[in-house]
Design a protein around this motif. Structure first.
Motif, PDB file in Angstrom:
ATOM      1  N   ALA A  15       0.824  -1.207   0.000  1.00 38.68           N
ATOM      2  CA  ALA A  15       0.000   0.000   0.000  1.00 38.68           C
ATOM      3  C   ALA A  15       0.860   1.259   0.000  1.00 38.68           C
ATOM      4  CB  ALA A  15      -0.925  -0.007   1.219  1.00 38.68           C
ATOM      5  N   VAL A  16       1.924   1.251   0.809  1.00 39.75           N
ATOM      6  CA  VAL A  16       2.780   2.432   0.900  1.00 39.75           C
ATOM      7  C   VAL A  16       3.582   2.622  -0.378  1.00 39.75           C
ATOM      8  CG1 VAL A  16       4.744   3.448   2.126  1.00 39.75           C
ATOM      9  CG2 VAL A  16       2.853   2.436   3.412  1.00 39.75           C
ATOM     10  N   ARG A  17       4.015   1.535  -0.982  1.00 42.35           N
ATOM     11  CA  ARG A  17       4.734   1.664  -2.255  1.00 42.35           C
ATOM     12  C   ARG A  17       3.826   2.271  -3.328  1.00 42.35           C
ATOM     13  NH1 ARG A  17       9.687  -0.212  -2.670  1.00 42.35           N
ATOM     14  NH2 ARG A  17      10.460  -1.752  -1.169  1.00 42.35           N
ATOM     15  N   ARG A  50      10.413   1.490   5.470  1.00 38.65           N
ATOM     16  CA  ARG A  50      11.582   1.554   4.592  1.00 38.65           C
ATOM     17  C   ARG A  50      11.187   2.096   3.217  1.00 38.65           C
ATOM     18  NH1 ARG A  50      14.422  -4.025   2.990  1.00 38.65           N
ATOM     19  NH2 ARG A  50      13.696  -4.488   5.109  1.00 38.65           N
ATOM     20  N   ALA A  51      10.074   1.620   2.683  1.00 38.75           N
ATOM     21  CA  ALA A  51       9.611   2.061   1.371  1.00 38.75           C
ATOM     22  C   ALA A  51       9.268   3.548   1.377  1.00 38.75           C
ATOM     23  CB  ALA A  51       8.395   1.242   0.946  1.00 38.75           C
ATOM     24  N   ALA A  52       8.615   3.997   2.430  1.00 44.84           N
ATOM     25  CA  ALA A  52       8.251   5.410   2.520  1.00 44.84           C
ATOM     26  C   ALA A  52       9.488   6.293   2.595  1.00 44.84           C
ATOM     27  CB  ALA A  52       7.357   5.641   3.742  1.00 44.84           C
ATOM     28  N   ALA A  53      10.466   5.861   3.386  1.00 46.95           N
ATOM     29  CA  ALA A  53      11.693   6.648   3.547  1.00 46.95           C
ATOM     30  C   ALA A  53      12.453   6.761   2.239  1.00 46.95           C
ATOM     31  CB  ALA A  53      12.575   6.010   4.615  1.00 46.95           C
ATOM     32  N   THR A  54      12.464   5.695   1.470  1.00 50.54           N
ATOM     33  CA  THR A  54      13.162   5.709   0.186  1.00 50.54           C
ATOM     34  C   THR A  54      12.488   6.664  -0.793  1.00 50.54           C
ATOM     35  OG1 THR A  54      13.869   3.419   0.526  1.00 50.54           O
ATOM     36  CG2 THR A  54      13.977   4.262  -1.719  1.00 50.54           C
ATOM     37  N   HIS A  55      11.170   6.765  -0.705  1.00 47.66           N
ATOM     38  CA  HIS A  55      10.423   7.672  -1.587  1.00 47.66           C
ATOM     39  C   HIS A  55      10.552   9.121  -1.133  1.00 47.66           C
ATOM     40  CE1 HIS A  55       7.201   9.172  -4.164  1.00 47.66           C
ATOM     41  NE2 HIS A  55       6.762   9.826  -3.103  1.00 47.66           N
ATOM     42  N   LEU A  80      17.364  -3.900   9.291  1.00 47.05           N
ATOM     43  CA  LEU A  80      17.661  -3.280   8.003  1.00 47.05           C
ATOM     44  C   LEU A  80      16.676  -2.156   7.706  1.00 47.05           C
ATOM     45  CD1 LEU A  80      19.221  -3.186   5.344  1.00 47.05           C
ATOM     46  CD2 LEU A  80      17.663  -4.932   4.461  1.00 47.05           C
ATOM     47  N   SER A  81      15.394  -2.387   7.980  1.00 49.81           N
ATOM     48  CA  SER A  81      14.402  -1.333   7.748  1.00 49.81           C
ATOM     49  C   SER A  81      14.717  -0.094   8.565  1.00 49.81           C
ATOM     50  CB  SER A  81      12.999  -1.852   8.093  1.00 49.81           C
ATOM     51  OG  SER A  81      12.579  -2.831   7.160  1.00 49.81           O
ATOM     52  N   GLY A  82      15.078  -0.286   9.823  1.00 50.57           N
ATOM     53  CA  GLY A  82      15.432   0.850  10.664  1.00 50.57           C
ATOM     54  C   GLY A  82      16.651   1.580  10.155  1.00 50.57           C
ATOM     55  N   ALA A  83      17.679   0.830   9.760  1.00 47.54           N
ATOM     56  CA  ALA A  83      18.921   1.446   9.295  1.00 47.54           C
ATOM     57  C   ALA A  83      18.727   2.183   7.975  1.00 47.54           C
ATOM     58  CB  ALA A  83      20.005   0.375   9.149  1.00 47.54           C
ATOM     59  N   VAL A  84      18.009   1.561   7.038  1.00 48.12           N
ATOM     60  CA  VAL A  84      17.780   2.206   5.741  1.00 48.12           C
ATOM     61  C   VAL A  84      16.959   3.483   5.916  1.00 48.12           C
ATOM     62  CG1 VAL A  84      16.564   1.994   3.538  1.00 48.12           C
ATOM     63  CG2 VAL A  84      17.998   0.116   4.360  1.00 48.12           C
ATOM     64  N   ALA A  85      15.898   3.401   6.711  1.00 46.85           N
ATOM     65  CA  ALA A  85      15.042   4.575   6.899  1.00 46.85           C
ATOM     66  C   ALA A  85      15.802   5.710   7.591  1.00 46.85           C
ATOM     67  CB  ALA A  85      13.797   4.194   7.692  1.00 46.85           C
ATOM     68  N   LEU A  86      16.632   5.375   8.564  1.00 48.75           N
ATOM     69  CA  LEU A  86      17.424   6.411   9.234  1.00 48.75           C
ATOM     70  C   LEU A  86      18.458   7.008   8.284  1.00 48.75           C
ATOM     71  CD1 LEU A  86      17.917   4.760  12.725  1.00 48.75           C
ATOM     72  CD2 LEU A  86      16.707   6.907  12.283  1.00 48.75           C
ATOM     73  N   ALA A  87      19.047   6.172   7.428  1.00 48.91           N
ATOM     74  CA  ALA A  87      20.007   6.694   6.448  1.00 48.91           C
ATOM     75  C   ALA A  87      19.329   7.668   5.501  1.00 48.91           C
ATOM     76  CB  ALA A  87      20.637   5.546   5.673  1.00 48.91           C
ATOM     77  N   GLU A  88      18.105   7.341   5.084  1.00 54.07           N
ATOM     78  CA  GLU A  88      17.365   8.244   4.201  1.00 54.07           C
ATOM     79  C   GLU A  88      16.970   9.523   4.940  1.00 54.07           C
ATOM     80  OE1 GLU A  88      17.050   7.876   0.993  1.00 54.07           O
ATOM     81  OE2 GLU A  88      18.142   5.979   1.126  1.00 54.07           O
ATOM     82  N   LEU A  89      16.532   9.374   6.191  1.00 58.26           N
ATOM     83  CA  LEU A  89      16.153  10.546   6.982  1.00 58.26           C
ATOM     84  C   LEU A  89      17.354  11.475   7.172  1.00 58.26           C
ATOM     85  CD1 LEU A  89      14.007  12.056   8.608  1.00 58.26           C
ATOM     86  CD2 LEU A  89      14.569  10.605  10.576  1.00 58.26           C
ATOM     87  N   ALA A  90      18.545  10.899   7.253  1.00 53.49           N
ATOM     88  CA  ALA A  90      19.754  11.702   7.447  1.00 53.49           C
ATOM     89  C   ALA A  90      20.053  12.598   6.253  1.00 53.49           C
ATOM     90  CB  ALA A  90      20.957  10.800   7.721  1.00 53.49           C
ATOM     91  N   THR A  91      19.449  12.323   5.107  1.00 53.19           N
ATOM     92  CA  THR A  91      19.664  13.199   3.956  1.00 53.19           C
ATOM     93  C   THR A  91      18.955  14.531   4.125  1.00 53.19           C
ATOM     94  OG1 THR A  91      17.752  12.332   2.714  1.00 53.19           O
ATOM     95  CG2 THR A  91      19.860  11.210   2.410  1.00 53.19           C
ATOM     96  N   VAL A  92      17.897  14.558   4.926  1.00 51.53           N
ATOM     97  CA  VAL A  92      17.142  15.795   5.113  1.00 51.53           C
ATOM     98  C   VAL A  92      17.227  16.328   6.537  1.00 51.53           C
ATOM     99  CG1 VAL A  92      15.537  15.288   3.245  1.00 51.53           C
ATOM    100  CG2 VAL A  92      14.978  14.535   5.558  1.00 51.53           C
TER     101      VAL A  92
END
Length: 251
Positions: A15-17, A50-55, A80-92
């Motif tokens: 749904a989120v994707r 994770r999907a939301a953070a990547t978008h 992995l979901s936590g790490a990926v989402a935090l890495a994406e959040l770190a961009t902003v």
């Protein structure tokens, strides 16, 4: 798609994707699934974040502490979901993710999964680009991991994380020593990357790099291999780095 369209049997990730902005309407569902005893439901909720953070990283900003909590989960997929989402959040919002540095380092130390290692390193690199001192406690963990890491992780540490090291070399003495060790003893390809990493540090602060005889000997060996390669594009960056290291005072 609306919240009503997400039925009890639909995947949150799917749904989120399909519509990432829907995440904001699914708070209760995500929290409920993350707290479920059903592993499938927990993994699904994590992948949705994770999907939301990547978008759009801003979408997961309200879940910051939830993501940090995922780093301590028993399931690799949730870590992995936590790490990926935090890495994406770190961009902003690198300053927000910076507060999670201790948890990111702990996750890095506890894992042997390259995907998690890489995501954590991305997060630390993005935080450190703004404030190297925030991720300085990662120095020991990164240095200890580098020599025996997989090729992709050695590449991340020598080609991306080095930007943080070079920003304030005095905070990353162990990582700099690990670069030198990789030059001396590592496989040819990653040894070249480590030469370029050491040179980047030396350009920032020549006193932070000590050129040993073993490093000098390996430089000659690596240059000979490059000179023997018929492809003209190979080794340009390395040769420049080698010249920089030769200008460093030997030990």
């Amino acid at each position: 798609m609306t919240m009503k369209d997400v039925s009890a049997i639909d995947d949150l990730e799917r749904a989120v994707r399909a519509e990432p902005a829907l995440l904001t309407a699914l708070d209760d569902r995500i929290e409920a699934q993350l707290g479920s005893e059903e592993v499938r439901e927990r993994l699904d909720a994590g992948r949705a974040l994770r999907a939301a953070a990547t978008h759009d990283p801003a979408l997961v900003a309200p879940y910051e502490r939830t993501l940090v909590g995922l780093l301590r989960d028993d399931q690799d997929s949730l870590r992995l979901s936590g790490a990926v989402a935090l890495a994406e959040l770190a961009t902003v919002a690198p300053e927000r993710v910076g507060s999670a540095t201790p948890e990111l380092i702990a996750a890095f130390e506890a894992t042997v999964a390259p995907t998690i290692e890489e995501a954590v390193l991305r997060a630390l690199t993005r935080v450190g680009a703004e404030e190297p001192g925030t991720v300085a406690p990662a120095d020991r963990a990164v240095a200890e991991r580098l020599p025996g890491a997989t090729f992709p992780i050695q590449t991340v540490i020598t080609r991306s994380f080095v930007a943080v090291v070079a920003a304030d070399p005095g905070l990353f003495e162990r990582t700099i020593e690990a670069y030198a060790t990789l030059v001396e003893d590592g496989p040819e390809r990653t040894a070249r990357f480590a030469v370029e990493a050491l040179a980047a540090v030396a350009r920032a602060d020549p006193t932070a790099v000590a050129r040993s005889e073993r490093v000098t000997t390996r430089l000659r060996s690596l240059e000979a291999a490059i000179d023997a390669d018929p492809r003209p594009e190979v080794g340009a960056g390395f040769k420049s780095a080698a010249r920089t290291l030769r200008a460093v005072e030997p030990t």
